[in-house]
Write an enzyme that holds these catalytic residues in place. Structure first.
Site, PDB file in Angstrom:
ATOM      1  N   GLY A  16       0.820  -1.203   0.000  1.00  0.00           N
ATOM      2  CA  GLY A  16       0.000   0.000   0.000  1.00  0.00           C
ATOM      3  C   GLY A  16       0.850   1.247   0.000  1.00  0.00           C
ATOM      4  O   GLY A  16       2.086   1.197   0.026  1.00  0.00           O
ATOM      5  N   GLY A  18       0.868   5.457   1.568  1.00  0.00           N
ATOM      6  CA  GLY A  18       0.264   6.457   2.437  1.00  0.00           C
ATOM      7  C   GLY A  18       1.089   7.722   2.406  1.00  0.00           C
ATOM      8  O   GLY A  18       1.998   7.891   1.579  1.00  0.00           O
ATOM      9  N   GLY A  19       0.773   8.634   3.337  1.00  0.00           N
ATOM     10  CA  GLY A  19       1.460   9.907   3.384  1.00  0.00           C
ATOM     11  C   GLY A  19       2.935   9.775   3.703  1.00  0.00           C
ATOM     12  O   GLY A  19       3.714  10.689   3.445  1.00  0.00           O
ATOM     13  N   MET A  20       3.342   8.629   4.270  1.00  0.00           N
ATOM     14  CA  MET A  20       4.740   8.446   4.651  1.00  0.00           C
ATOM     15  C   MET A  20       5.541   7.687   3.602  1.00  0.00           C
ATOM     16  O   MET A  20       6.729   7.463   3.769  1.00  0.00           O
ATOM     17  CB  MET A  20       4.797   7.669   5.971  1.00  0.00           C
ATOM     18  CG  MET A  20       4.375   8.477   7.171  1.00  0.00           C
ATOM     19  SD  MET A  20       5.649   9.629   7.662  1.00  0.00           S
ATOM     20  CE  MET A  20       6.908   8.497   8.239  1.00  0.00           C
ATOM     21  N   VAL A  23       4.666   1.090   1.074  1.00  0.00           N
ATOM     22  CA  VAL A  23       4.962  -0.030   1.960  1.00  0.00           C
ATOM     23  C   VAL A  23       4.985  -1.308   1.139  1.00  0.00           C
ATOM     24  O   VAL A  23       4.053  -1.598   0.369  1.00  0.00           O
ATOM     25  CB  VAL A  23       3.918  -0.144   3.092  1.00  0.00           C
ATOM     26  CG1 VAL A  23       4.299  -1.283   4.039  1.00  0.00           C
ATOM     27  CG2 VAL A  23       3.813   1.171   3.855  1.00  0.00           C
ATOM     28  N   LYS A  38       8.971   0.095   4.549  1.00  0.00           N
ATOM     29  CA  LYS A  38       8.411   1.390   4.175  1.00  0.00           C
ATOM     30  C   LYS A  38       9.527   2.220   3.553  1.00  0.00           C
ATOM     31  O   LYS A  38      10.518   2.554   4.221  1.00  0.00           O
ATOM     32  CB  LYS A  38       7.819   2.096   5.383  1.00  0.00           C
ATOM     33  CG  LYS A  38       7.219   3.452   5.064  1.00  0.00           C
ATOM     34  CD  LYS A  38       6.430   4.012   6.230  1.00  0.00           C
ATOM     35  CE  LYS A  38       5.126   3.261   6.423  1.00  0.00           C
ATOM     36  NZ  LYS A  38       4.238   3.947   7.401  1.00  0.00           N
ATOM     37  N   ASP A 131      -0.862  10.800  15.012  1.00  0.00           N
ATOM     38  CA  ASP A 131      -1.713  10.482  13.853  1.00  0.00           C
ATOM     39  C   ASP A 131      -2.507   9.203  14.108  1.00  0.00           C
ATOM     40  O   ASP A 131      -2.585   8.329  13.250  1.00  0.00           O
ATOM     41  CB  ASP A 131      -0.852  10.338  12.596  1.00  0.00           C
ATOM     42  CG  ASP A 131      -1.687  10.453  11.310  1.00  0.00           C
ATOM     43  OD1 ASP A 131      -2.814  10.975  11.385  1.00  0.00           O
ATOM     44  OD2 ASP A 131      -1.210  10.010  10.250  1.00  0.00           O
TER      45      ASP A 131
END
Length: 858
Positions: A16, A18-20, A23, A38, A131
């Protein structure tokens, strides 16, 4: 990226984005295991300072060894690629499980307790998530919750994608001037949304939003646009929770979502404890419903039926009982007392506590200050301003309105029990030596404390006699005894470990006392329901101090409040329809005082007790014990960093840490489940027993500077039998020439200083030579830099005032006033001095007390 390697991680699948970053599922070729990898986009870590802070935070998060936190294995940069390798969790996100209908209450509690435990672990290490949201919570097939991205949210920034109300944002996206906002908007705390500094309480707000969504299936503050979502977070309350949500869970969620941080829960341990209590109570109630006793058919002589005359007689008797018992018995056997409609009474100036109802329930007597001194006030609950009815320089204590409406009794600190007319007038002393008086239901008797015993007298103070059979107390904590409505039984609190203990019940005529609770927690204020079936009291049995009920015949305590702050001093109206109690958001702080400059610095603040801090031999760390749920040993650096929990045993009571001479170990006492004196590596680990001692009978054991001997006080109940030095290698013991409380070694190990039963300090040579008496004082401690003087403290007139810290020059015997320290609660006064001239204390901070009123339903 698939099929390629990053360092020794072979990427096998994409999980997936995400904002970071992205992954991947990868195989660790060194350890032959799968990990979540990640990969961080270059723009996320382009700023060197930003990257440095991120690495520092990630390293701290990697040390969070907890079953509900995803573990970070590695963080590095290889060939220009920044990555984080972490534990791979197979499961579904909580967002997927919640769906549109929410979760069952048992699931909310099961998952919520695990998240709260993870937050408690993280916050104790000084790491804020920032978060927390359902997509950052993974649930395995076995129901284990794993919190993702702990401590990593600082790196998050807005991507170039279209903004959505659930996306991670920065302040400039909201056109504010307050700095950086990091997090997901719909779950942000108000202070986070405004770009203000955040602490653990911000995570608590976010957790409340997650709990709300778990219960309802919808986000608490999500609106159509980002600005309307932001406005809702800052100003609006979420839509009411469904009526089927249990009151306790409803209260927990509401207290998490309070806009003002100081009014929320202050620690995740409070939430975890409250959720555990709700879960346990729900389970017990369900078990009772499923296996409760079935009523057996009544049998008589005519074919197993009760005869008409017998039935009529029984019915007539029942009518008489119902009339006598009033509303408590209407409609059959009553259920447990429940609170409803809680509302604030303290809408006027001052700090108010210890309220008591007038006989008709229309007025209250309570404590407020007059010229800074607590005095008795009265107020009509329906209208009008409060009126003081006592005055003077001596603090008043615990006013109680007579059921006969002829007097209000109250204590005067150190001056016995007094009586005043309900509308004021000259007070008169009715009992010379006594405190904490309470009336019987008919107003004919008083129960009160005198020294360490419980007494009963007539309502005018005459005919007083001691209640035989009350267990002797070790500590001078208040019992606050209460008579049942019929005057036949007394409920009281009995301390065992400092302020911690349990409720007991004893016949008012004397006899065998019966232990009612088995918590060993701070508790107070027992009150009886009019039918005598239940006792309502204040207890810290679940971490936070809240109100509880327990069957007077014995049974499991059940929660009545789950709010933030401390709920204490419950009092019932005479008809049992209303309850009033005191709420205060008190706290304890670890404070450092620099004796050279007089400056003070706060290291840590908590809602529950932090007690008996002591410097390590090097002076760089401080050990203490913290009562948040099970009392445990902690340590912290003198700079306020590196908070560590040293002991972890569930159900254990671990107290009174003392450093070994080399700083490698911490000695401590375990009072539950079985008393023992133990030691544990100072960085944490497996503890071992040193001796089968209890704090009460082998008191204040401390290792000498050479690490060869222990000194401690041998006590029986409250009497000192001897102060003993023990050779740790041989076990050989010898008594000193004097009997000392709180013995401490001189820097060279040749002498012991302590306080005698007379209240005077004394120095006793280890050789056995006669002791030298010094001056009046408490908690004497040697100057560790040379031993030429002794630091000590001296109490002031009121326990609500600070103590005075002084030093005594052993050569000239001159005293020097240094600084005020404290204030402390009665059994919690303590300080320690480091080689560098710093003093550590754990003062009690009493907040404004408020009175809350609630309806009591059965």
């Amino acid at each position: 990226m698939l099929g390629k390697s990053v360092a020794h991680y072979l990427v096998v699948d994409r999980l997936g984005q995400g904002g970071m970053g992205v992954v991947y599922k990868a195989r660790d070729t060194h350890l032959d295991r799968f990990v979540a990898l990640k990969v961080l986009p270059p723009e996320k870590v382009a700023d060197p300072e930003r990257k440095r802070r991120f690495v520092q935070e990630a390293k701290a998060a990697s040390a969070l060894n907890h079953p509900n936190i995803v573990h970070i294995y590695d963080i590095a940069n290889v060939d220009g690629v920044d990555y984080i390798a972490m534990e791979l969790v197979e499961g579904r996100t909580l967002a997927d499980l919640i769906g549109e209908r929410g979760l069952r209450t048992d699931q909310v509690l099961k998952y919520g307790i695990q998240v709260a435990d993870a937050l408690a672990k993280s916050h104790a290490a000084g790491i804020i998530h920032r978060d927390l949201k359902p997509t950052n919570l993974m649930v395995t097939e076995s129901g284990l919750v794993k919190v993702l991205d702990f401590g990593l949210a600082k790196l998050a920034e807005r991507s170039a994608d279209e903004f959505a109300p659930t996306r991670t944002v920065r302040a400039e996206d909201l056109r504010t001037e307050e700095g950086t906002i990091v997090g997901t908007l719909a779950y942000m705390s108000p202070e986070q949304a405004e770009g203000k500094p955040v602490d653990a309480r911000s995570d608590i707000f976010s957790f409340g939003a997650v709990l709300y969504e778990m219960v309802t299936g919808r986000q608490a503050f999500l609106r159509e646009s980002r600005l309307s979502t932001l406005t809702a977070i800052l100003r609006d309350q979420p839509a009411p929770l469904p009526p089927e949500v249990p009151p306790g869970l409803r209260s927990v969620i509401n207290h998490c979502l309070v806009k003002e941080p100081a009014q929320r829960y202050q620690q995740a341990t409070e939430i975890r404890a409250a959720l555990e209590v709700i879960r346990d109570t729900s389970s017990e109630q369900q078990a009772t419903r499923e296996s409760g006793p079935q009523a057996a058919p009544a049998k008589g002589r005519a074919g197993g039926h009760v005869g008409r005359r017998t039935w009529l007689a029984a019915a007539a008797s029942a009518v008489i009982l119902l009339a006598a018992a009033g509303w408590w018995w209407v409609g059959g056997r009553p259920g447990p007392p429940e609170l409803a409609g809680q509302r604030l009474v303290s809408t006027f100036d001052g700090s108010h506590r210890s309220a008591s109802f007038s006989p008709d329930g229309s007025m209250i007597a309570f404590l407020n200050t007059v010229n800074g001194v607590p005095q008795v006030w009265i107020k009509n609950l329906a209208q009008g301003d409060p009126i003081p009815i006592t005055a003077g320089d001596v603090p008043a204590v615990q006013p109680r309105w007579s059921p006969k409406n002829d007097q209000i009794v109250f204590g005067r600190l150190g001056q016995g029990i007094w009586s005043v007319a309900p509308l004021g007038g000259p007070p008169r002393r009715i009992i010379d030596a006594g405190r904490n008086a309470n009336f019987s239901g008919d107003g004919e008797q008083l129960v009160f404390e005198q020294e360490d015993q419980i007494w009963v007298a007539k309502s005018d103070g005459s005919g007083g006699h001691r209640v035989e059979g009350v267990p002797q107390k070790y500590y001078k904590t208040d019992s606050v005894p209460a008579l049942s409505a019929d005057g036949r039984r007394i409920a009281f609190f009995q301390s065992e470990i400092g302020p911690n203990g349990d409720l007991w019940v004893i016949p008012a005529a004397g006899g065998a006392a019966r232990r009612l609770t088995f918590d060993t927690r701070a508790a107070s204020g027992p009150v009886w329901t009019p039918d005598g079936r239940w006792i309502i009291y204040s207890s810290a049995r679940a971490g936070a101090v809240t109100l509880w009920r327990v069957p007077a015949a014995g049974g499991t305590p059940e929660p009545m409040t789950t709010g933030a702050g401390e709920d204490t001093s419950p009092a019932l109206s005479l008809d049992g329809r209303r309850l009033i109690f005191t709420n205060a958001r008190n706290s304890w702080a670890l404070m450092l005082l620099d004796l050279a400059t007089g400056r003070q610095k706060e290291l840590l603040e908590r809602r529950e007790d932090m007690l008996f801090p002591m410097f390590s031999p090097s002076g760089d760390r401080i050990a203490f014990f913290h009562i948040a749920g099970d009392p445990q040993i902690f340590s912290i650096g003198v700079d306020g960093a590196g908070l560590r929990q040293i002991t972890h045993g569930k159900g254990e009571v671990n107290v009174m840490p003392r450093w070994s001479a080399d700083g490698a170990f911490l000695y401590f006492y375990r009072q539950r489940p079985a008393p023992s004196f133990r030691k544990v590596p100072s960085n944490g680990g497996t503890d071992t027993e040193v001796a089968p001692w209890s704090w009460e009978d082998r008191n204040a054991a401390q290792e000498d500077p050479a690490g060869r001997m222990l000194v401690y006080t041998v006590r029986q109940r409250k009497k000192i039998l001897a102060t003993v030095v023990r050779d740790m290698s041989t076990g050989q013991e010898r008594s000193l020439g004097g009997k000392l409380f709180d013995p401490r070694w001189s820097p060279d190990g040749s002498s012991i200083v302590g306080t005698q039963e007379s209240g005077q300090m004394a120095v006793c040579p280890v050789s056995g030579s006669p002791c030298t008496t010094l001056t009046n004082g408490d908690q004497p401690a040697w100057d560790p830099s040379g031993g030429a003087k002794i630091y000590f403290m001296r109490a002031r007139a009121s326990r609500e005032e600070p103590f005075d810290l002084l030093s005594l020059d052993l050569k000239t015997r001159s005293e020097r006033q240094l600084a005020p320290i404290g204030p402390f609660l009665l059994v919690e006064s303590f300080f320690d001095v480091s080689r560098s001239g710093q003093v550590v204390t754990a003062p009690f901070r009493q907040a404004r007390s408020e009175l809350w009123l609630a309806d009591l339903k059965r």
